[in-house]
Design a protein around this motif. Structure first.
Motif, PDB file in Angstrom:
ATOM      1  N   ARG A  15      69.890  78.092  95.504  1.00  0.00           N
ATOM      2  CA  ARG A  15      71.308  78.305  95.768  1.00  0.00           C
ATOM      3  C   ARG A  15      71.939  79.163  94.672  1.00  0.00           C
ATOM      4  N   LYS A  21      72.782  83.505  99.407  1.00  0.00           N
ATOM      5  CA  LYS A  21      73.037  82.069  99.485  1.00  0.00           C
ATOM      6  C   LYS A  21      74.193  81.767 100.438  1.00  0.00           C
ATOM      7  N   PRO A  22      74.137  80.596 101.101  1.00  0.00           N
ATOM      8  CA  PRO A  22      75.235  80.216 101.984  1.00  0.00           C
ATOM      9  C   PRO A  22      76.434  79.793 101.146  1.00  0.00           C
ATOM     10  N   SER A  23      77.615  79.957 101.710  1.00  0.00           N
ATOM     11  CA  SER A  23      78.797  79.460 101.020  1.00  0.00           C
ATOM     12  C   SER A  23      78.866  77.951 101.211  1.00  0.00           C
ATOM     13  N   GLU A  24      79.707  77.310 100.435  1.00  0.00           N
ATOM     14  CA  GLU A  24      79.848  75.848 100.547  1.00  0.00           C
ATOM     15  C   GLU A  24      80.324  75.448 101.939  1.00  0.00           C
ATOM     16  N   SER A  26      79.384  76.891 104.733  1.00  0.00           N
ATOM     17  CA  SER A  26      78.394  77.266 105.737  1.00  0.00           C
ATOM     18  C   SER A  26      77.876  76.050 106.494  1.00  0.00           C
ATOM     19  N   PRO A  28      75.141  73.637 107.937  1.00  0.00           N
ATOM     20  CA  PRO A  28      73.854  73.280 107.317  1.00  0.00           C
ATOM     21  C   PRO A  28      72.649  73.979 107.946  1.00  0.00           C
ATOM     22  N   GLY A  31      72.407  77.065 106.143  1.00  0.00           N
ATOM     23  CA  GLY A  31      71.867  76.789 104.812  1.00  0.00           C
ATOM     24  C   GLY A  31      70.354  76.702 104.809  1.00  0.00           C
ATOM     25  N   GLY A  35      67.752  79.239 103.107  1.00  0.00           N
ATOM     26  CA  GLY A  35      66.728  78.702 102.217  1.00  0.00           C
ATOM     27  C   GLY A  35      65.334  79.148 102.622  1.00  0.00           C
ATOM     28  N   TYR A  81      69.917  69.547 103.608  1.00  0.00           N
ATOM     29  CA  TYR A  81      70.449  70.296 104.740  1.00  0.00           C
ATOM     30  C   TYR A  81      70.252  69.537 106.051  1.00  0.00           C
TER      31      TYR A  81
END
Length: 178
Positions: A15, A21-24, A26, A28, A31, A35, A81
């Motif tokens: 992260r 990277k996904p934002s907070e 995003s 799951p 995410g 990943g 996730y």
């Protein structure tokens, strides 16, 4: 043989270190898709080292702990996730840690098999974008299981666009198994 350990400079949080990277906020599923992409890119960048540690861990106990550390990091991240996806109604019948272990195993072995040893395709290298697209599609299909997720579909479309040759559209998989 002396005890092997991974130098601290090589440990990182996906992260924190990846530009994709996904934002907070995003979803799951996005995410875990990001990943997956990050793992594949990191694996291919360091495939000789990763394959060597994996093979050494099979025959030398001093390599087992570092390999387990690598695996446990990915499994913990993926399980987080899965738990978040379950809160939204996805894959609610799965044990998050077991699901994460299976997904991480599929991703790792695919990278090892297709690019390091070329077991299934000895005369072919599976391209980075094709490998990412295939694995992300399968991960999302496993966890989404036919449920709509606009965010995950949009992410998959960005991967599909990178895979498609210029001027040629790749067939959509939307609604086919996801």
């Amino acid at each position: 043989m002396g005890k092997f350990r991974i130098p601290d400079g090589n440990r990182h949080s996906p992260r924190r270190c990846c530009t994709c990277k996904p934002s907070e906020e995003s979803h799951p599923l996005v995410g875990i898709a990001v990943g997956t992409e990050m793992f594949v890119r990191d694996y291919l960048r360091h495939q000789v080292d990763v394959a060597g540690i994996f093979q050494a861990a099979i025959i030398d106990k001093s390599f087992a702990a570092p390999w387990q550390e690598i695996r446990s990091h990915g499994i913990r991240l993926a399980a987080d996730y899965v738990v978040e996806a379950q809160k939204l109604g996805f894959a609610t019948d799965l044990d998050p840690e077991l699901a994460a272990s299976v997904l991480c195993g599929m991703i790792e072995l695919s990278c090892y098999n297709w690019n390091s040893l070329r077991l299934d395709f000895p005369d072919r290298t599976v391209g980075e974008e094709e490998l990412i697209f295939t694995l992300v599609t399968l991960v999302l299909s496993c966890l989404g299981r036919g449920r709509e997720c606009a965010e995950a579909d949009a992410y998959l479309e960005t991967l599909r666009a990178r895979l498609a040759p210029a001027g040629k559209k790749r067939a959509s998989t939307r609604g086919k198994g996801r």
